[in-house]
Design an enzyme around this catalytic site. Structure first.
Site, short mmCIF file in Angstrom:
data_model
loop_
_atom_site.label_atom_id
_atom_site.label_comp_id
_atom_site.label_asym_id
_atom_site.label_seq_id
_atom_site.Cartn_x
_atom_site.Cartn_y
_atom_site.Cartn_z
N ARG A 1 0.84 2.21 1.15
CA ARG A 1 -0.19 2.95 0.89
C ARG A 1 -1.28 2.00 -0.22
O ARG A 1 -1.93 2.22 -0.08
CB ARG A 1 -0.33 4.16 -0.57
N GLU B 1 -5.69 9.84 6.10
CA GLU B 1 -5.91 9.65 5.16
C GLU B 1 -6.67 8.06 4.65
O GLU B 1 -6.59 6.91 4.31
CB GLU B 1 -5.02 9.49 4.06
N GLU C 1 -0.22 11.96 -13.14
CA GLU C 1 -0.72 10.90 -11.99
C GLU C 1 -0.33 9.46 -12.76
O GLU C 1 0.27 10.05 -13.95
CB GLU C 1 -1.96 10.67 -11.85
N GLU D 1 -8.03 14.84 -2.99
CA GLU D 1 -7.31 14.54 -3.39
C GLU D 1 -8.05 13.56 -5.01
O GLU D 1 -7.45 12.79 -4.85
CB GLU D 1 -6.19 13.92 -3.72
N GLU E 1 -3.94 15.28 -11.11
CA GLU E 1 -4.46 15.23 -9.70
C GLU E 1 -3.98 17.04 -9.74
O GLU E 1 -2.82 17.11 -10.31
CB GLU E 1 -4.14 14.43 -9.07
N ARG F 1 -7.52 6.24 1.50
CA ARG F 1 -7.93 6.16 0.19
C ARG F 1 -9.03 4.81 -0.60
O ARG F 1 -8.36 5.13 -1.73
CB ARG F 1 -6.39 5.24 0.73
N ASP G 1 -39.27 23.07 -8.88
CA ASP G 1 -39.90 21.66 -8.67
C ASP G 1 -39.09 20.24 -8.28
O ASP G 1 -38.12 19.95 -9.29
CB ASP G 1 -40.62 21.49 -10.55
N HIS H 1 -8.91 10.12 -2.74
CA HIS H 1 -8.23 10.01 -1.08
C HIS H 1 -8.70 11.62 -0.53
O HIS H 1 -7.99 12.74 -0.56
CB HIS H 1 -6.74 9.77 -1.62
N GLU I 1 -8.84 13.02 -8.65
CA GLU I 1 -8.29 12.72 -9.67
C GLU I 1 -9.27 12.67 -10.58
O GLU I 1 -10.15 12.26 -10.62
CB GLU I 1 -7.15 11.01 -10.08
#
Length: 451
Positions: free
Chosen positions: A322, A340, A194, A137, A201, A342, A57, A250, A139
């Site tokens: 970063r 990447e 982390e 990645e 992670e 982020r 359903d 990320h 976390e």
């Protein structure tokens, strides 16, 4: 030997079910918000599931269909079969297969199925001559449970980035999670504590985009189940504890040509990125505000996306630091050239988030968008005047702004499709409205006795 119209791959699953004494199968799919759902059937129904599908359903699932059009069909993907490591007993086991959702009346794939949304993005890439690879990645936090089994925000450890025991008391839990993931076919690359206390992670190997989204859904399920065996609660909530780092996801992306070459690599480029990669990157930057609604889909997501806690909020890219939205990681070999993103967080629907990123990047390629220069300074240290000088915009500051950006972005709306787009906007608009009329404990603590 296969039976009837059963394929060799399906027959291999049937053989494994018998060999490993699997007595129940979980037929898994996700709703529009990314919540994993499943229909459990006796394992003896596996051949029927392959041949005919299993009916359910759809009106009971968030964002699927109305009550008058509720009959849906699950068609399992045999490539996703795995035995659940936490459900194995001496004389029986339980298995899992991820399913595609079909419309019972038309017999066609259901366009409201998030897995179909991602398949549409992959089809678009293939039409342009590309295969999409991705590596996330995700976390997460591990919290203690109270005496009644409910989650607290007590972490039980005081570890920091890459700490080891005795500060990282959850290393044994991570080990068991890794064993469980490996039993389900994951190739684990690394795991570590982390930055924040209680935060962890576990990185797994890149794969094609569809397998990666399947893996994220599976990863979250495995982490929660095995954490629960240790009387811990695992959460992928982006910011469960105020004033410390939140959890991101990320996401590394690359395109490969039909002959297996990395379309993102150019040996002669300063950053070893091809024109294709630069345009793909520019496409994500162009559509970043709208993507944010999909990749950071909760009110809580925007408690993470603030300066000062290692979360990217500035629409820029860099090959060195970063603080930018997108980073170009170092690559040891040409095949590893990638970008990447982020800004996604682990609360997102991985199928929809990857679809949005892919469509945005492909739009950049189709329009031959020019990529801005990388920003090599720490953008967190820029004041508003310097950000304006560099032409750096910021992501939406809350879910409402992000939904507004999504409603105005035809490319990302098209990526979600005519069914998912409106349903997603409706659900997230309601979530933000509910948040706006709520009164938080912070407000009570600050104002109740003051005024």
């Amino acid at each position: 030997m296969t039976s009837g119209n059963i394929s060799d791959t399906e027959q291999a699953v049937l053989d494994e079910i018998e060999e490993k004494d699997v007595d129940f199968l979980r037929l898994q799919f996700t709703d529009i918000l990314g919540t994993v759902k499943n229909v459990s059937v006796p394992a003896r129904q596996a051949e029927k599931a392959f041949a005919e599908g299993i009916y359910f359903d759809g009106s009971s699932i968030e964002g699927f269909v109305r009550i008058q059009e509720s009959d849906m069909r699950l068609v399992p993907d045999p490539e996703t079969f795995a035995v659940l490591p936490w459900r194995q007993k001496e004389d029986s086991a339980a298995g899992r297969m991820i399913c595609d959702v079909y419309d019972t009346y038309t017999g066609e794939p259901f366009e409201g199925d998030p897995r179909r949304v991602l398949k549409n993005a992959i089809d678009r890439a293939e039409e342009m001559g590309y295969d999409v690879n991705a590596a996330p990645e995700p976390e997460f936090f591990l919290f203690e449970e109270d005496e009644d089994g409910y989650a607290t925000t007590e972490t039980g450890d005081h570890g920091g980035y890459f700490d080891v025991a005795p500060k990282d008391l959850a290393s044994d839990v991570r080990r068991d999670i890794i064993y469980g993931l490996e039993e389900m076919g994951f190739e684990i690359e690394a795991s570590h504590h982390e930055v924040a206390r209680g935060q962890h992670e576990i990185n797994f190997e890149y794969d094609d985009a569809l397998s990666t989204a399947d893996n994220v859904a599976t990863f979250r399920t495995v982490v929660r189940a095995i954490a629960a065996q240790h009387d811990l609660h695992a959460t992928f909530m982006p910011k469960p504890i105020p004033k410390i780092n939140g959890s991101g996801m990320h996401t590394h992306l690359s395109l490969f040509t039909e002959d297996g070459e990395n379309a993102f690599h150019d040996e002669d480029d300063e950053f070893n990125l091809s024109d294709t990669a630069h345009s793909f990157l520019a496409g994500i930057l162009e559509h970043a505000p709208a993507i944010t609604a999909v990749a950071d889909p909760t009110v809580n997501s925007y408690k993470r996306l603030v300066p000062g806690y290692e979360a990217p909020v500035y629409v820029a890219w860099s090959d060195r630091n970063r603080s930018a939205l997108i980073r170009k990681p170092a690559a040891r070999v040409p095949a590893a050239s990638r970008i990447e993103a982020r800004f996604p967080d682990p609360s997102c629907n991985p199928y929809l988030a990857l679809a949005a990123l892919i469509h945005a990047g492909l739009d950049g390629i189709e329009k031959d968008l020019e990529c801005p220069d990388p920003v090599r300074e720490n953008i967190y240290e820029f004041d508003e005047e310097k950000r304006e000088e560099y032409g750096i915009e910021t992501l939406p500051s809350n879910l409402g702004e992000a939904v507004d950006a999504l409603e105005e972005d035809e490319v990302i709306l098209e990526a979600l499709g005519e069914h998912v787009g409106p349903k997603f906007i409706e659900a997230k608009s309601q979530e933000f409205e509910d948040y706006l009329v709520d009164v938080s404990q912070w407000e009570l603590d600050r104002y109740l006795e003051t005024f």
